[in-house]
Design an enzyme around this catalytic site. Structure first.
Site, PDB file in Angstrom:
ATOM      1  N   GLY A  27      -4.316  -1.684   4.087  1.00 10.63           N
ATOM      2  CA  GLY A  27      -3.256  -0.745   4.425  1.00 10.63           C
ATOM      3  C   GLY A  27      -3.365   0.534   3.616  1.00 10.63           C
ATOM      4  O   GLY A  27      -2.353   1.151   3.266  1.00 10.63           O
ATOM      5  N   ALA A  45     -14.626   5.420  -8.731  1.00  9.90           N
ATOM      6  CA  ALA A  45     -14.959   4.197  -7.991  1.00  9.90           C
ATOM      7  C   ALA A  45     -15.149   4.498  -6.507  1.00  9.90           C
ATOM      8  O   ALA A  45     -14.690   5.531  -6.001  1.00  9.90           O
ATOM      9  CB  ALA A  45     -13.853   3.170  -8.166  1.00  9.90           C
ATOM     10  N   VAL A  47     -13.812   3.526  -3.040  1.00 12.13           N
ATOM     11  CA  VAL A  47     -12.578   2.932  -2.532  1.00 12.13           C
ATOM     12  C   VAL A  47     -12.710   2.759  -1.023  1.00 12.13           C
ATOM     13  O   VAL A  47     -13.026   3.717  -0.301  1.00 12.13           O
ATOM     14  CB  VAL A  47     -11.351   3.797  -2.862  1.00 12.13           C
ATOM     15  CG1 VAL A  47     -10.087   3.164  -2.306  1.00 12.13           C
ATOM     16  CG2 VAL A  47     -11.230   3.972  -4.369  1.00 12.13           C
ATOM     17  N   TYR A 181      11.274 -10.448   6.268  1.00 13.64           N
ATOM     18  CA  TYR A 181      10.357  -9.566   5.539  1.00 13.64           C
ATOM     19  C   TYR A 181      10.338  -9.926   4.056  1.00 13.64           C
ATOM     20  O   TYR A 181       9.269 -10.094   3.453  1.00 13.64           O
ATOM     21  CB  TYR A 181      10.755  -8.103   5.708  1.00 13.64           C
ATOM     22  CG  TYR A 181       9.982  -7.175   4.793  1.00 13.64           C
ATOM     23  CD1 TYR A 181       8.658  -6.846   5.082  1.00 13.64           C
ATOM     24  CD2 TYR A 181      10.558  -6.660   3.632  1.00 13.64           C
ATOM     25  CE1 TYR A 181       7.927  -6.029   4.229  1.00 13.64           C
ATOM     26  CE2 TYR A 181       9.833  -5.844   2.777  1.00 13.64           C
ATOM     27  CZ  TYR A 181       8.531  -5.531   3.085  1.00 13.64           C
ATOM     28  OH  TYR A 181       7.805  -4.727   2.227  1.00 13.64           O
TER      29      TYR A 181
END
Length: 316
Positions: A27, A45, A47, A181
């Protein structure tokens, strides 16, 4: 990951370098996940954004590259609601080892009716918990190949007031969107804590850390057009809330610290400093109900049954 001394004060504005590391953020194209990816990209890094929507991932990557000079960022298509697709997602990463995965992606429904994934699971529980549970199984070889990899699970402050109904994890008997949720995020957090317990039991080198963003509002989040646009009106109307909560850029800080800080240990819980709702990241006591090993074990076994994951495959 970083050679920075674990005794040095943590500074959210001056992150340690992580050159050569590879991080996956599920996400990562929007919300807190976007800011986790943006901040990690500034460390050198590589990603990888896991996203259901390739077009949105492209927009997010363009935004990160515009803000972070030399950002090493790319994307893979990831749909956590489709369990059968996950092995090919891991193959598409094209790496020999993975230094961290941030389990951030999530679905939040505000209104009925109840929805299901293609596998027949309640959508929020199936995506937020079961999807990440199964994804971890396929990532284990890559994580184990890294010197000291981390699984960072992003829970929710809303889960603090929830309790799991182990006889109705799919909310078939009583479906209320906000409660479902919160329970799906609580299930994620149980998984993160239990995963570390199992990793330690087999002497694994991978650590599992649980974090939560506190109260993170769009209206307090800086603009990243076209990923996120905050109007002047929204900024002004949200000003009083800033005394209590924060934006999603700050909500990303606990996850970023859990990935990078060598002082962070597996099995810990990290969240915002001020009442667990806002501020710089700090370690906090694991919530009492989250420390219930009997609930965690039952949830683990049920999750294996629902996803088809071999019970011994994840700690591996």
């Amino acid at each position: 990951m970083s050679s920075t001394s674990s005794t040095a004060p943590w500074n959210v504005q001056r992150l340690p370098r992580a050159d050569g590391s590879v991080f996956l953020v599920t996400g990562g194209n929007a919300g807190i996940g976007y800011f986790v990816a943006e901040q990690l990209s500034a460390t050198g890094a590589t990603v990888v954004l896991g996203s259901r929507n390739p077009a949105k991932a492209e927009v997010a990557m363009a935004s990160i590259r515009a803000r972070v000079a030399g950002a090493r960022v790319r994307a893979v298509r990831l749909d956590l609601a489709d369990l059968s697709s996950l092995p090919s997602v891991v193959e598409s990463l094209g790496v020999e080892c993975l230094d961290a995965v941030v389990h951030n992606a999530g679905v939040a429904l505000d209104d009925p009716p109840r929805e299901e994934t293609g596998d027949g699971h309640e959508l929020m529980f199936g995506t937020n918990h079961l999807g990440h549970f199964a994804l971890t199984r396929w990532l284990v070889p890559l994580l184990s190949a890294a010197p000291a990899a981390r699984v960072v699970t992003v829970g929710s402050f809303a889960a603090k007031s929830e309790r799991l109904d182990l006889d109705d994890l799919q909310s078939r008997k009583d479906y209320r969107p906000k409660r479902s949720y919160g329970r799906s995020k609580l299930a994620q957090m149980y998984f993160g804590v239990e995963l570390d317990r199992r990793l330690r039991a087999v002497g694994g080198t991978v650590a599992s850390v649980v974090v939560h963003p506190g109260g993170a509002l769009d209206s307090l989040t800086p603009s990243r057009p076209p990923v996120h646009v905050r109007t002047a009106g929204a900024r002004l109307s949200a000003a009083p809330a800033a005394l209590v909560v924060q934006g999603k850029h700050a909500g990303a800080w606990p996850a970023v610290r859990a990935v990078l800080d060598p002082a962070v240990r597996g099995g810990q819980l990290w969240g915002p400093r001020v009442f667990g709702l806002r501020g710089e990241p700090r370690r906090e006591p694991v919530w009492n109900h989250l420390a219930d090993t009997s609930v965690a074990a039952r949830l683990w076994d049920t999750s294996c049954d629902l996803t088809g994951v071999d019970p011994g495959a994840i700690p591996g």
